[in-house]
Design a protein around this motif. Structure first.
Motif, PDB file in Angstrom:
ATOM      1  N   ARG A   1       0.740   2.289  10.974  1.00 47.22           N
ATOM      2  CA  ARG A   1      -0.413   1.420  11.258  1.00 47.22           C
ATOM      3  C   ARG A   1      -0.622   1.270  12.760  1.00 47.22           C
ATOM      4  NH1 ARG A   1       1.146  -2.759   6.413  1.00 47.22           N
ATOM      5  NH2 ARG A   1      -0.016  -1.669   4.750  1.00 47.22           N
TER       6      ARG A   1
ATOM      7  N   GLU B   1       0.822  -1.214   0.000  1.00 42.81           N
ATOM      8  CA  GLU B   1       0.000   0.000   0.000  1.00 42.81           C
ATOM      9  C   GLU B   1       0.856   1.264   0.000  1.00 42.81           C
ATOM     10  OE1 GLU B   1      -3.289   2.213   2.933  1.00 42.81           O
ATOM     11  OE2 GLU B   1      -2.355   0.310   3.525  1.00 42.81           O
TER      12      GLU B   1
ATOM     13  N   THR C   1      -1.690   9.916   5.021  1.00 42.27           N
ATOM     14  CA  THR C   1      -2.019  11.051   5.887  1.00 42.27           C
ATOM     15  C   THR C   1      -1.333  12.318   5.380  1.00 42.27           C
ATOM     16  OG1 THR C   1      -2.320   9.669   7.851  1.00 42.27           O
ATOM     17  CG2 THR C   1      -1.788  11.986   8.222  1.00 42.27           C
TER      18      THR C   1
ATOM     19  N   PRO D   1      -3.608   6.540   8.455  1.00 45.55           N
ATOM     20  CA  PRO D   1      -3.511   6.080   7.064  1.00 45.55           C
ATOM     21  C   PRO D   1      -2.137   6.415   6.488  1.00 45.55           C
ATOM     22  CG  PRO D   1      -5.551   7.292   7.443  1.00 45.55           C
ATOM     23  CD  PRO D   1      -4.700   7.493   8.666  1.00 45.55           C
TER      24      PRO D   1
END
Length: 806
Positions: free
Chosen positions: A685, A613, A693, A690
């Motif tokens: 995390r 991610e 951010t 996120p």
């Protein structure tokens, strides 16, 4: 041609009105003012014009009146802040705030009240400030400064008398017993405190911790190197600054231009306050000063603008003493035994039931200065050796005169002459530009006269070599007279380098500094051949220094994407707040490729982290520290881990022949670099943040009920607009040492044009309209016009005028 401002008729009439005998003080508001009566007595006169954002423009017909108006205006905004500073320098924190309390010093960390009181009481007991006040100029204050300080105290006291302690608008000190009328001596003690900021007060705890050891106290075992930051310097806490001075080859209009960007604390005693001081025919200077200082420290007049950055030079040296076995207060000097002198200081401390009791501490003085005990630097007072602390600024009360003289300069030549005469700058570089298009850099701060030759013959013991190799601080042999500080013939006081031995550079294109040494103020003309105690040469520069140089070079070459070549004032402002993250510019693309090659990363603690991610988040990041920079927080976590990689994270090492562009290229095969990415993702995390951010969601400074987002980023990230932040329990950041008073000045045919923003605003009083207004402006990247001419001041839509007489 030199241009001098002329008083507009309104200002002249106000000044004359202020000087009329028997005239009541008057407050005028707005373009069509109405009069409000204030009580009058006799002695001082000044006119205070406040423009938008509470900036006072003080007009007077003598130095005492100028200080009077400034002290009065300052008290309106920051009465509690200065009152607390004076409690500190008068060794009364334990009396009013309790001995167990602490406060944060700019370089010294958390300082217990009782230790602080012992330190400052020892200065009082020695009569140090009084002795310096008794000297004649340039070692003692000029008559002009004495008048300024006398007036400043009177103006502050005038406000306090009129308002009353019980009715102060700031709730933090309303009705407090520690708020009282101030004296000139109080203020001089404050200026002495500022001189010691990068030396004795940075070692305050170590100086108070020094006490004779027991008979069998042995030295600490030595490591191979000291930990980073073991010897505190300005850069260790982000205390620093950026400045760019442009000559006629670097500006569009062919005149000088300057950007000042000091990084100073947002809270505490080292905040800036913006002011404009005018004494017709003698002084007309606009800028900012530290709390309680009656002169402009960073600013401009009609002909020259200047700013400062914290210098790399040391202001002190320890002396290693050989002690007599069984007598830890006796040491060897020149083959003879000398005995330390005990000096006991006593202060009053508040007990739990509110009563006051005396507390005492004994300092031990040597021919060099007081003993200190500093385990972090392995300089401990044990049965065999001890360490004395010698401070070159221990006799420096010249700082106010130094800056007053600079404020009068008509160009860089006169500014240089002012520095050569007073030699009162305690710990900063100077960068200046003038209306003739000359750019000037100087490290003219006070430095102990310790040559490289002296280091070679006087730094010999294992501890001394460890400290010097790790931090470049000379710890000198205290048993030998030839290891005492030298003196130059042009030095204003014994024991320091004279101005002829300090680095300087005048150019017609540019000079810069971002807290590295003098060496690369302009890469076209490196400064070399100076003694190591001043700074290093031929070594890697910080990312912030490299970015500052690249931004200037790109603008002069016209390759930075902005219109034309060379600087306009607006482009200089844009460069200041472009918030480029230089570590991201150098390393982000390689980090994204590494991320894609390593979708799962094994951390040292045995956890596997899925980083897939993170790859598109970093790829989409705009490489800036703006409020909306999504991915900047993730990058901050990554780069913080990368910078401590064993052996360094770069494939291309530093090259002295290419210092602006090296080191570079991320070593993505280094296992710790790979783990740095996994660790960054995992901590985000774990915090529930996120990965995308945006910076403005976590960088927010509280102002009453508001949380104001602020842009900029940290030192290790390589940001010019630099912030050292405190991480809060909710994983947001608040600024500690950071961009503070930002000033951009351009000289034009019509005179100077200045713009500024004081990022934390003018007032420390939460009830003030000037408590957060400029903080919001900073958040929006807005600027304040620095109104300099009488016409500019008179046209301000929020003008208020107070005519003071006493």
């Amino acid at each position: 041609m030199r241009r001098r401002g002329r008083l507009a008729p309104l200002a002249l009439s106000l000044l004359l009105f202020a000087c009329e005998p028997g005239t009541d003080d008057t407050v005028l508001q707005g373009p069509s003012p109405s009069a409000v009566r204030l009580e009058a007595s006799g002695g001082y006169s000044a006119t205070v014009r406040r423009t938008s954002h509470g900036i006072p423009h003080v007009l007077a017909n003598d130095y005492a009146g100028l200080g009077y108006g400034y002290g009065y205006a300052f008290a309106q905004d920051n009465v509690c802040a200065l009152a607390e500073i004076l409690v500190t320098v008068n060794a009364e924190r334990s009396r009013y705030f309790g001995p167990e309390g602490t406060y944060v010093a700019t370089l010294g960390g958390d300082i217990p009240n009782l230790k602080s009181d012992f330190f400052y009481q020892s200065i009082k007991d020695a009569g140090t400030v009084e002795s310096l006040l008794a000297l004649t100029p340039p070692r003692g204050p000029s008559e002009e400064v004495r008048q300024l300080v006398r007036g400043y105290a009177a103006g502050f006291n005038r406000y306090l008398r009129e308002t009353g302690v019980d009715a102060l608008p700031d709730p933090r000190c309303r009705g407090a017993e520690w708020v009282r009328p101030i004296t000139e001596l109080d203020l001089y003690r404050r200026y002495y405190q500022l001189s010691l900021l990068a030396s004795s007060t940075a070692f305050l705890n170590a100086l108070v911790d020094a006490r004779p050891p027991g008979p069998l106290t042995l030295p600490l075992p030595l490591p191979d190197v000291l930990p980073a930051g073991a010897i505190p310097r300005g850069a260790d806490l982000g205390l620093g600054s950026n400045a760019i001075a442009l000559g006629h080859e670097g500006t569009r209009n062919g005149r000088g231009m300057l950007l000042g960007n000091p990084h100073f604390p947002w809270e505490g005693s080292e905040r800036f306050y913006q002011v404009h001081l005018t004494l017709p025919g003698q002084l007309d200077v606009s800028g900012a000063s530290l709390l309680g200082v009656p002169v402009v420290l960073i600013g401009h007049n009609a002909n020259v603008a200047w700013s400062h950055t914290v210098s790399t030079g040391f202001r002190f040296t320890p002396y290693e003493l050989k002690l007599v076995p069984g007598s830890p207060t006796t040491y060897l000097y020149n083959g003879q035994l000398e005995t330390m002198t005990p000096r006991t200081s006593t202060v009053l401390a508040r007990t739990a039931d509110g009563t006051l009791e005396p507390r005492s501490h004994t300092f031990y003085w040597t021919r060099f200065g007081p003993m200190f005990h500093y385990p972090e630097g392995f300089m401990t007072w044990n049965s065999l050796t001890g360490y004395a602390f010698r401070d070159v600024n221990a006799t420096n009360l010249r700082v106010v005169d130094q800056f007053l003289a600079m404020g009068k300069a008509h160009g860089v030549d006169e500014l240089k002459q002012a520095q050569d005469y007073w030699q009162g700058i305690p710990w900063v570089n100077t960068l200046a530009a003038d209306d003739q298009g000359r750019a000037y850099y100087a490290d003219s701060a006070t430095v102990p006269h310790v040559t490289d030759a002296k280091v070679a013959r006087c730094v010999l013991s294992p501890v001394s070599l460890l400290v010097y190799q790790s931090a470049r601080l000379p710890v000198l042999d205290g048993s030998r007279p030839d290891c005492e500080w030298g003196t130059d013939a042009d030095a204003v006081q014994p024991g320091m380098f004279g101005p002829g031995r300090m680095p300087r550079l005048t150019r017609t294109d540019y000079v810069t500094n971002s807290n590295d040494s003098y060496w690369l103020s302009n890469p076209e003309e490196p400064l070399t051949g100076y003694d190591g105690i001043i700074g290093d040469e031929g070594t890697a520069r910080t990312l912030r220094t490299r970015l500052g140089l690249k931004m200037v070079q790109g603008r002069l070459a016209g390759t930075d994407g902005m219109e034309g070549r060379n600087f306009t004032l607006e482009q200089l402002q844009t460069v200041m707040f472009n918030n480029r993250n230089h570590s991201g510019e150098l390393l982000r693309d390689a980090a994204v490729a590494m991320c894609r090659r390593n979708p799962f990363i094994l951390l040292e603690d045995g956890r596997w982290v899925d980083v897939r991610e993170a790859c598109p988040v970093l790829e989409r990041w705009n490489l800036r520290g703006d409020l909306d920079s999504a991915g900047a927080v993730l990058w901050r976590q990554f780069i913080a881990r990368v910078t401590v990689v064993t052996g360094g994270p770069y494939l291309v090492p530093f090259l002295a022949t290419d210092p602006v562009n090296t080191p570079r290229t991320l070593n993505t095969l280094h296992p710790q670099v790979v783990q740095a990415l996994g660790g960054a993702v995992q901590v985000m995390r774990d915090r529930g943040q996120p990965l995308d951010t945006a910076l403005g969601t976590v960088q927010r400074v509280p102002r009453n009920d508001a949380r104001i987002p602020y842009h900029g980023c940290g030192e290790v990230e390589g940001c010019f607009n630099q912030f050292s932040n405190w991480l809060q329990p909710d994983f947001t950041y608040v600024p500690f040492v950071a961009t503070s008073f930002v000033m951009a000045v351009s000289f034009t045919d019509a005179g100077p044009v200045g713009r500024s923003v004081l990022a934390y605003s003018q007032s420390t009083n939460p009830a003030s309209p000037y408590f957060a207004d400029q903080t919001w402006m900073y958040s929006r990247k807005d600027w304040v016009d620095m109104r300099f001419t009488e016409a500019d001041i008179a046209s301000d839509p929020n003008l208020s005028v107070t005519v003071l007489q006493e």
